[in-house]
Structure formats: structure tokens, C-alpha cells
Design a protein around this motif. Sequence first.
Motif, PDB file in Angstrom:
ATOM      1  N   GLY A 139     -50.105 -17.545  64.388  1.00 30.50           N
ATOM      2  CA  GLY A 139     -50.276 -16.099  64.389  1.00 30.50           C
ATOM      3  C   GLY A 139     -49.460 -15.451  65.486  1.00 30.50           C
ATOM      4  O   GLY A 139     -48.719 -16.112  66.220  1.00 30.50           O
ATOM      5  N   THR A 140     -49.576 -14.150  65.602  1.00 29.51           N
ATOM      6  CA  THR A 140     -48.869 -13.377  66.631  1.00 29.51           C
ATOM      7  C   THR A 140     -49.755 -13.242  67.858  1.00 29.51           C
ATOM      8  O   THR A 140     -50.931 -12.884  67.747  1.00 29.51           O
ATOM      9  CB  THR A 140     -48.511 -11.977  66.093  1.00 29.51           C
ATOM     10  N   ASN A 141     -49.191 -13.516  69.016  1.00 28.21           N
ATOM     11  CA  ASN A 141     -49.935 -13.388  70.271  1.00 28.21           C
ATOM     12  C   ASN A 141     -49.401 -12.173  71.028  1.00 28.21           C
ATOM     13  O   ASN A 141     -48.579 -12.291  71.935  1.00 28.21           O
ATOM     14  CB  ASN A 141     -49.785 -14.664  71.103  1.00 28.21           C
ATOM     15  N   ASP A 142     -49.853 -10.992  70.609  1.00 27.60           N
ATOM     16  CA  ASP A 142     -49.402  -9.730  71.205  1.00 27.60           C
ATOM     17  C   ASP A 142     -50.287  -9.415  72.406  1.00 27.60           C
ATOM     18  O   ASP A 142     -51.449  -9.042  72.257  1.00 27.60           O
ATOM     19  CB  ASP A 142     -49.484  -8.618  70.162  1.00 27.60           C
ATOM     20  N   TRP A 143     -49.738  -9.540  73.619  1.00 29.93           N
ATOM     21  CA  TRP A 143     -50.524  -9.368  74.835  1.00 29.93           C
ATOM     22  C   TRP A 143     -51.136  -7.988  74.968  1.00 29.93           C
ATOM     23  O   TRP A 143     -52.098  -7.792  75.701  1.00 29.93           O
ATOM     24  CB  TRP A 143     -49.644  -9.625  76.062  1.00 29.93           C
ATOM     25  N   ARG A 144     -50.580  -7.015  74.258  1.00 35.74           N
ATOM     26  CA  ARG A 144     -51.059  -5.639  74.413  1.00 35.74           C
ATOM     27  C   ARG A 144     -52.404  -5.401  73.747  1.00 35.74           C
ATOM     28  O   ARG A 144     -53.044  -4.384  73.996  1.00 35.74           O
ATOM     29  CB  ARG A 144     -50.025  -4.674  73.816  1.00 35.74           C
ATOM     30  N   ARG A 145     -52.860  -6.317  72.894  1.00 33.68           N
ATOM     31  CA  ARG A 145     -54.017  -6.045  72.058  1.00 33.68           C
ATOM     32  C   ARG A 145     -55.338  -6.556  72.636  1.00 33.68           C
ATOM     33  O   ARG A 145     -56.387  -6.399  72.012  1.00 33.68           O
ATOM     34  CB  ARG A 145     -53.796  -6.631  70.655  1.00 33.68           C
ATOM     35  N   TYR A 146     -55.281  -7.164  73.828  1.00 37.45           N
ATOM     36  CA  TYR A 146     -56.513  -7.630  74.467  1.00 37.45           C
ATOM     37  C   TYR A 146     -56.313  -7.588  75.982  1.00 37.45           C
ATOM     38  O   TYR A 146     -55.176  -7.557  76.472  1.00 37.45           O
ATOM     39  CB  TYR A 146     -56.884  -9.044  74.005  1.00 37.45           C
ATOM     40  N   PRO A 147     -57.395  -7.581  76.767  1.00 37.79           N
ATOM     41  CA  PRO A 147     -57.247  -7.492  78.231  1.00 37.79           C
ATOM     42  C   PRO A 147     -56.673  -8.772  78.817  1.00 37.79           C
ATOM     43  O   PRO A 147     -56.681  -9.828  78.186  1.00 37.79           O
ATOM     44  CB  PRO A 147     -58.697  -7.279  78.709  1.00 37.79           C
ATOM     45  N   PRO A 148     -56.188  -8.696  80.061  1.00 33.85           N
ATOM     46  CA  PRO A 148     -55.688  -9.913  80.718  1.00 33.85           C
ATOM     47  C   PRO A 148     -56.814 -10.911  80.926  1.00 33.85           C
ATOM     48  O   PRO A 148     -57.980 -10.543  81.078  1.00 33.85           O
ATOM     49  CB  PRO A 148     -55.146  -9.390  82.055  1.00 33.85           C
ATOM     50  N   GLY A 149     -56.459 -12.196  80.919  1.00 39.90           N
ATOM     51  CA  GLY A 149     -57.436 -13.234  81.189  1.00 39.90           C
ATOM     52  C   GLY A 149     -58.266 -13.661  80.003  1.00 39.90           C
ATOM     53  O   GLY A 149     -59.289 -14.331  80.175  1.00 39.90           O
ATOM     54  N   PHE A 150     -57.867 -13.302  78.784  1.00 39.75           N
ATOM     55  CA  PHE A 150     -58.627 -13.676  77.598  1.00 39.75           C
ATOM     56  C   PHE A 150     -57.990 -14.827  76.827  1.00 39.75           C
ATOM     57  O   PHE A 150     -58.672 -15.738  76.382  1.00 39.75           O
ATOM     58  CB  PHE A 150     -58.774 -12.465  76.660  1.00 39.75           C
ATOM     59  N   VAL A 151     -56.675 -14.773  76.658  1.00 39.43           N
ATOM     60  CA  VAL A 151     -55.984 -15.712  75.778  1.00 39.43           C
ATOM     61  C   VAL A 151     -54.787 -16.308  76.517  1.00 39.43           C
ATOM     62  O   VAL A 151     -54.102 -15.612  77.269  1.00 39.43           O
ATOM     63  CB  VAL A 151     -55.508 -14.997  74.486  1.00 39.43           C
ATOM     64  N   ASP A 152     -54.555 -17.599  76.323  1.00 35.56           N
ATOM     65  CA  ASP A 152     -53.352 -18.243  76.825  1.00 35.56           C
ATOM     66  C   ASP A 152     -52.134 -17.463  76.324  1.00 35.56           C
ATOM     67  O   ASP A 152     -52.072 -17.069  75.158  1.00 35.56           O
ATOM     68  CB  ASP A 152     -53.310 -19.689  76.313  1.00 35.56           C
TER      69      ASP A 152
END
Length: 425
Positions: A270-283
Motif C-alpha cells: 500500500g501507500t505510506n503517506d506520512w501526511r495522513r497520520y501523526p508522527p510516531g504511529f507507523v514505520d
Amino acid sequence: MARGSVDVHVVRGDDGTIRIAADPATAADPATGPPPAPDFTRAVLDAAGAVLTWPVLGDPVLPVAEIHDATRAQQWLWAVYGERVAGAVHACAAGELVDARVPSDLTPLADRAARLGFGHWAARWWPASHLDGIPSLQPDVLGLELAALTHDCQQLFDDGGDQPDDWVPELVGDHQVALDPLIQWWHSTPPSTDTARQLESVLRSVDDAADSAGLDGEALGRLRSSLAQPRRPHGTPVDPVTLFVRHDGYALAAGEPLVTGGRLIARGSGTNDWRRYPPGFVDASETAVSWTARALGARRQIEVEVVAHIAAPVTAVPLAAEVRVNDGPRNRVTLSRRVDMWTGRADLSLPAGETQPRIELGVLLPGFDPGPGPEGDADRDSIRALARRRLAAAAQPDARTSPPHDGTYGPFLAEIAAAATDEDY
């Protein structure tokens, strides 16, 4: 940034906003100029009467300023851009000038502001990833250095209440757990090194900021006592990794294990778009998000796996995956944390006989998500490369004979500690 001067454009927009930019393309009207760079490639700082932005990729430059209150901004304009730019902004605000090219001085406050903006960027966008081998930054160490920098840049702020980056008492209070380890690191580091000078500068600025804000407490008392005493000879060097032991390792959380078996239909990333969740949630890796579509009898089901960030919360977080099949509607799959993964599954609606569905999948936090953005794979790769370069530079031993430097984009203490990590990244 090198001393000297550079020409900047000062432009007054139709809405009265005054824009300062060294690059003619960025000085243009945002409505008619080139599309803005992705937000994770820009450092942003809220100042009195304005918002300042810097490009993270590339060499340090003067900030782009969007000035909405020229009167308030005058308190720092001359100290960042020089008197000629401050005069041009005043003329624009008075209606005497619309567009001008003005020489700007490169000032010490411009250096410090750029470093503060970059520090806020690192707190929000640092691409920590076990999969990509990029260690995370210790938040308390970074928080205290941001407090010190904010205190040193107080000329940028006023009492307007609209500057969330002017949080010195909160930063010191929230992150003072790192004070004792920083003091120990300072005392164990040879005084002639850049790291020792940086540690002392940060500690003294934090002490001055806490005193100005009327803060007190045992940790701050120990800091003041340590700074008041003569610098004792350094002892055995201390590995900063041992000073900042993380207490946020992976932990078990409620969540259903994924189903095994069934007939495999398709799998993908899938796409890992950093803008769609807060920092510290997903690698932060591009390979952190994956999915598998299966046939379970007459049912069709998608299983989602997302590698969690080491600091990811374990309970009561509605992280979700957004799934779109064959350009159809977007549906959400609730994810829950299990060990080092976010996982979830949901039924798929597929046409009869479909064997190669086109599946798009991304990760988001409802209520935080701004919506899917433009493709940013190349920009995210550039940010990862930037982080690796900075960590490599931070890992270099101090040279006792090295000349002083202003360190505008030099390594933060949190980067030096991260570069020394012996964790299995």
C-alpha cells in the motif's frame, strides 16, 4: 549560511499579505505560481505576524515569509533580513510599494531561526524506520534543544497568542527528564569537542529559559548547581545510547490475528503517506504497508498489515486503512496494534469471477487525515537520504582542532545520540 547578502523579492498580494522570498518562483502569487512542495519537505515556524518556511532538501537559505501583520513582524524583520528588507515591507504595508527586489543581509538570527525550524521539522517528519535502518530521535533530548533554540530566538515571538512554536516553559517542563542524562553526557565529554560545546550551550539556554519562566524543580536545581560549579575534568566517556534508554518498546495489545488459509487472490503493498497520520504511529518505510486478498468460500476478504513505529500507541487509537477496489468507493478497515504490527481485515466486494482486482490501500487516522495527497515517493526517498546523511555526519568523532561553526543545519544532540545507537536497525 555564509555571511554576505542575497537579493530577495518583497511582494504585496491582493489580499494584503506580504511575501518575502529569495527565489523568484516562490515569490510569485501561490495561486498562479508553481505548485507548493509537499509539506514534509518544508520546515515551518510561526513568528509574530508571519509564517516562515524553509526547504528541508538542499542548502540552507533564507526563509520564505508570509506576513499577515507587518506591524508585529517589524520587531524581527530587520534582525532576520536586514534593514532594507524591513523598510520594503513597511512600504508595502503602507501601499507605497507592490513588488521590489531588495538586498538582504544574512544575519545570526536567520541562522538560529533556520535551525529552530529544522528542529520542529525533525520532531514532526523524521522518517524513523526499522525496515529502512533509520533510528528514531529521542524526543526528550530534541525537546530540550528546541526549548533552548526557542529561548535564543525570542525576538521572533510576541504575546499575540497565535504562535504555537513559542512554547519554552512547556518544552522544558515536558522534557526535563532528559536533563540529568544530558548533564552526565556533558561531564563525560572532552571540553574541546564540538559536542561538549553544544551540550553546554543547550544546558545554559535551558537554565536561562527556565529561570525567565519561573520554573523550578529538582532536575532544574541540579542543572543550576552543575552549571554554577567549575567544569570538572571529563571521566570515562559515556555512550549516549545508555543514557537515553527507551521505555516505549513494543508491547502486546488487543487485536485479532489475521486469518490463514483460503485461496490467495492477490497481494501487494500500500501507500505510506506520512501526511495522513501523526508522527510516531507507523514505520516510515515505503514497504511498511501490505495487504493480502483471499477467497474464503464464497467470501472475499482483505487482510492488512502495517509495521508500527516503536513509539506507536497500543490502545484506543482508531488507525485505519483506506481500501479502494477497481476505482470504486473508498472503504475503511479498522486497524489494531498487535506486537509490532497494526493489523485488520474486512470483507471485499468483488465482481463474480474477478481474479486480478486493482486494489489501492493507504493508512490514515480519521480526524487527522487531510485526504490522499499527490504521489510523493521520490520526495520521501529524498527525506530518507537526508536522514541517512545527517546520521552519518553525526556519527563522525569530534576533531579537537576543528574550527568553530554556526551549526545552522549541523546535527542535533538527538541525532548524535541516534547515530551512536547499537540497536538492530
